[in-house]
Write a protein that holds these residues in place. Structure first.
Motif, PDB file in Angstrom:
ATOM      1  N   VAL A 195     118.363  52.041 -16.808  1.00 43.08           N
ATOM      2  CA  VAL A 195     119.187  50.790 -17.175  1.00 43.08           C
ATOM      3  C   VAL A 195     118.129  49.631 -17.485  1.00 43.08           C
ATOM      4  O   VAL A 195     117.338  49.409 -16.932  1.00 43.08           O
ATOM      5  N   TYR A 196     118.523  48.817 -18.569  1.00 48.28           N
ATOM      6  CA  TYR A 196     117.761  47.630 -18.926  1.00 48.28           C
ATOM      7  C   TYR A 196     118.839  46.643 -18.894  1.00 48.28           C
ATOM      8  O   TYR A 196     120.163  46.783 -18.814  1.00 48.28           O
ATOM      9  N   ALA A 197     118.198  45.204 -18.643  1.00 51.20           N
ATOM     10  CA  ALA A 197     119.112  44.119 -18.572  1.00 51.20           C
ATOM     11  C   ALA A 197     118.605  42.868 -19.042  1.00 51.20           C
ATOM     12  O   ALA A 197     117.265  42.939 -19.331  1.00 51.20           O
ATOM     13  N   ILE A 198     119.562  41.977 -19.342  1.00 48.80           N
ATOM     14  CA  ILE A 198     119.129  40.826 -19.695  1.00 48.80           C
ATOM     15  C   ILE A 198     120.016  39.749 -19.184  1.00 48.80           C
ATOM     16  O   ILE A 198     121.048  39.825 -19.263  1.00 48.80           O
ATOM     17  N   THR A 199     119.584  38.458 -18.599  1.00 43.98           N
ATOM     18  CA  THR A 199     120.467  37.441 -18.411  1.00 43.98           C
ATOM     19  C   THR A 199     120.392  36.382 -19.233  1.00 43.98           C
ATOM     20  O   THR A 199     119.873  36.329 -20.123  1.00 43.98           O
ATOM     21  N   ARG A 200     121.712  35.601 -19.291  1.00 44.73           N
ATOM     22  CA  ARG A 200     122.046  34.542 -20.227  1.00 44.73           C
ATOM     23  C   ARG A 200     120.529  33.447 -20.164  1.00 44.73           C
ATOM     24  O   ARG A 200     120.077  32.985 -21.264  1.00 44.73           O
ATOM     25  N   ASP A 201     120.158  33.458 -18.867  1.00 40.69           N
ATOM     26  CA  ASP A 201     119.025  32.263 -18.766  1.00 40.69           C
ATOM     27  C   ASP A 201     117.863  32.816 -19.400  1.00 40.69           C
ATOM     28  O   ASP A 201     117.183  32.010 -20.240  1.00 40.69           O
ATOM     29  N   THR A 228     115.073  44.252 -20.548  1.00 45.90           N
ATOM     30  CA  THR A 228     113.995  44.740 -20.039  1.00 45.90           C
ATOM     31  C   THR A 228     114.451  45.800 -18.865  1.00 45.90           C
ATOM     32  O   THR A 228     115.328  45.620 -18.440  1.00 45.90           O
ATOM     33  N   PHE A 229     113.455  46.693 -18.473  1.00 46.68           N
ATOM     34  CA  PHE A 229     113.815  47.646 -17.587  1.00 46.68           C
ATOM     35  C   PHE A 229     114.233  47.347 -16.307  1.00 46.68           C
ATOM     36  O   PHE A 229     113.451  46.368 -15.820  1.00 46.68           O
ATOM     37  N   ASP A 230     115.415  47.931 -15.653  1.00 45.45           N
ATOM     38  CA  ASP A 230     115.887  47.263 -14.534  1.00 45.45           C
ATOM     39  C   ASP A 230     115.563  48.444 -13.499  1.00 45.45           C
ATOM     40  O   ASP A 230     115.418  48.183 -12.313  1.00 45.45           O
ATOM     41  N   ARG A 231     116.137  49.754 -13.949  1.00 47.95           N
ATOM     42  CA  ARG A 231     116.086  50.790 -12.757  1.00 47.95           C
ATOM     43  C   ARG A 231     116.315  52.113 -13.706  1.00 47.95           C
ATOM     44  O   ARG A 231     116.946  52.247 -14.603  1.00 47.95           O
ATOM     45  N   ARG A 232     115.918  53.230 -12.895  1.00 49.94           N
ATOM     46  CA  ARG A 232     116.107  54.598 -13.141  1.00 49.94           C
ATOM     47  C   ARG A 232     117.302  55.197 -12.322  1.00 49.94           C
ATOM     48  O   ARG A 232     117.058  54.908 -10.980  1.00 49.94           O
ATOM     49  N   THR A 233     118.387  55.522 -12.740  1.00 50.26           N
ATOM     50  CA  THR A 233     119.373  56.270 -11.725  1.00 50.26           C
ATOM     51  C   THR A 233     119.979  57.492 -12.180  1.00 50.26           C
ATOM     52  O   THR A 233     119.539  57.906 -13.355  1.00 50.26           O
ATOM     53  N   THR A 234     120.939  57.884 -11.586  1.00 50.47           N
ATOM     54  CA  THR A 234     121.648  59.271 -12.002  1.00 50.47           C
ATOM     55  C   THR A 234     123.014  58.820 -12.184  1.00 50.47           C
ATOM     56  O   THR A 234     123.695  58.044 -11.058  1.00 50.47           O
ATOM     57  N   VAL A 235     123.628  59.049 -13.197  1.00 48.35           N
ATOM     58  CA  VAL A 235     125.488  59.089 -13.356  1.00 48.35           C
ATOM     59  C   VAL A 235     125.877  60.152 -12.329  1.00 48.35           C
ATOM     60  O   VAL A 235     125.882  61.142 -12.565  1.00 48.35           O
ATOM     61  N   PRO A 236     126.529  59.447 -11.583  1.00 45.75           N
ATOM     62  CA  PRO A 236     127.352  60.402 -10.515  1.00 45.75           C
ATOM     63  C   PRO A 236     128.476  61.583 -11.026  1.00 45.75           C
ATOM     64  O   PRO A 236     128.397  62.695 -10.716  1.00 45.75           O
ATOM     65  N   GLY A 237     128.904  61.168 -12.220  1.00 43.83           N
ATOM     66  CA  GLY A 237     129.943  61.939 -12.791  1.00 43.83           C
ATOM     67  C   GLY A 237     129.217  63.362 -13.568  1.00 43.83           C
ATOM     68  O   GLY A 237     129.991  64.462 -13.673  1.00 43.83           O
ATOM     69  N   ASN A 238     127.967  63.273 -13.817  1.00 47.40           N
ATOM     70  CA  ASN A 238     127.334  64.353 -14.814  1.00 47.40           C
ATOM     71  C   ASN A 238     126.060  64.682 -14.227  1.00 47.40           C
ATOM     72  O   ASN A 238     125.424  65.678 -14.925  1.00 47.40           O
ATOM     73  N   GLY A 239     125.572  63.852 -13.364  1.00 45.72           N
ATOM     74  CA  GLY A 239     124.155  64.199 -12.977  1.00 45.72           C
ATOM     75  C   GLY A 239     122.841  63.776 -14.028  1.00 45.72           C
ATOM     76  O   GLY A 239     121.807  63.940 -13.803  1.00 45.72           O
ATOM     77  N   GLN A 240     123.324  63.201 -15.020  1.00 46.48           N
ATOM     78  CA  GLN A 240     122.353  62.744 -16.120  1.00 46.48           C
ATOM     79  C   GLN A 240     121.508  61.568 -15.367  1.00 46.48           C
ATOM     80  O   GLN A 240     122.093  60.580 -14.859  1.00 46.48           O
ATOM     81  N   VAL A 241     120.119  61.500 -15.664  1.00 44.87           N
ATOM     82  CA  VAL A 241     119.267  60.685 -15.440  1.00 44.87           C
ATOM     83  C   VAL A 241     119.271  59.638 -16.687  1.00 44.87           C
ATOM     84  O   VAL A 241     118.945  60.057 -17.543  1.00 44.87           O
ATOM     85  N   VAL A 242     119.453  58.445 -15.892  1.00 43.91           N
ATOM     86  CA  VAL A 242     119.428  57.352 -16.975  1.00 43.91           C
ATOM     87  C   VAL A 242     118.777  56.060 -16.569  1.00 43.91           C
ATOM     88  O   VAL A 242     118.199  55.925 -15.312  1.00 43.91           O
TER      89      VAL A 242
END
Length: 177
Positions: free
Chosen positions: A167-173, A151-165
């Protein structure tokens, strides 16, 4: 040697001659469109990436698997786990990712391989959480992420190239439910 099998794929360790199948994929502008700045890679750059993928396995005990069709042995690309050092904001973390040659798109292979890699990471390796990172415009990867339960976690920017990305995530639980 760790090997995973799905209905149509064998996820295996890398071999020296895999660079022959990876090089055309890494030279394809459509495949590389959402990778870093979208630049294609030479055969030498592809071979260096293959070496880094092998080294990751040696350092962490997990990594990106070569993904081949079980029926033919044809290399489709890769799927698996990597530490996303390029995005310090999410660290410590392990990322689940995939890259397939264009001729293998649209057949559900990325989702199939990613499901196996997800289970490998959260169950077999005992990781607590996995993330997946995509450039915002890469809607195909977003669909795979959602299909495998991230599921969607956050929108952020990659420091090295300025790309907007995104981030999705899932926990083991959550995976276990």
């Amino acid at each position: 040697m760790i090997e995973l099998r799905t209905e149509r794929l064998v996820l295996r360790q890398w071999k020296d001659d895999d660079v022959d199948a990876l090089a055309p994929m890494y030279a394809d502008p459509e495949v590389m469109r959402y990778i870093r700045d979208g630049s294609v890679q030479s055969r030498e750059e592809t071979a260096a990436h293959l070496d880094r993928m092998r080294q990751h396995w040696d350092e962490h005990g997990f990594g990106l698997f070569a993904a081949e069709l079980a029926a033919t042995g044809e290399l489709t690309g890769w799927v698996g786990l990597a530490v996303p050092h390029f995005l310090p904001e999410v660290m410590p973390a392990v990322e689940i990712g995939w890259r397939l040659g264009r001729s293998f798109w649209g057949a559900g292979l990325a989702t199939e391989g990613a499901r196996a890699a997800l289970r490998f990471g959260l169950v077999d390796q005992g990781l607590e959480r996995l993330v997946s990172i995509r450039q915002v415009a890469n809607v195909r990867s977003a669909r795979v992420m959602e299909k495998i339960g991230l599921t969607f976690d956050r929108r952020t920017t990659v420091p090295g190239n300025g790309q907007v990305v995104d981030v999705y995530a899932i926990t083991r639980d959550r995976y276990g439910r």
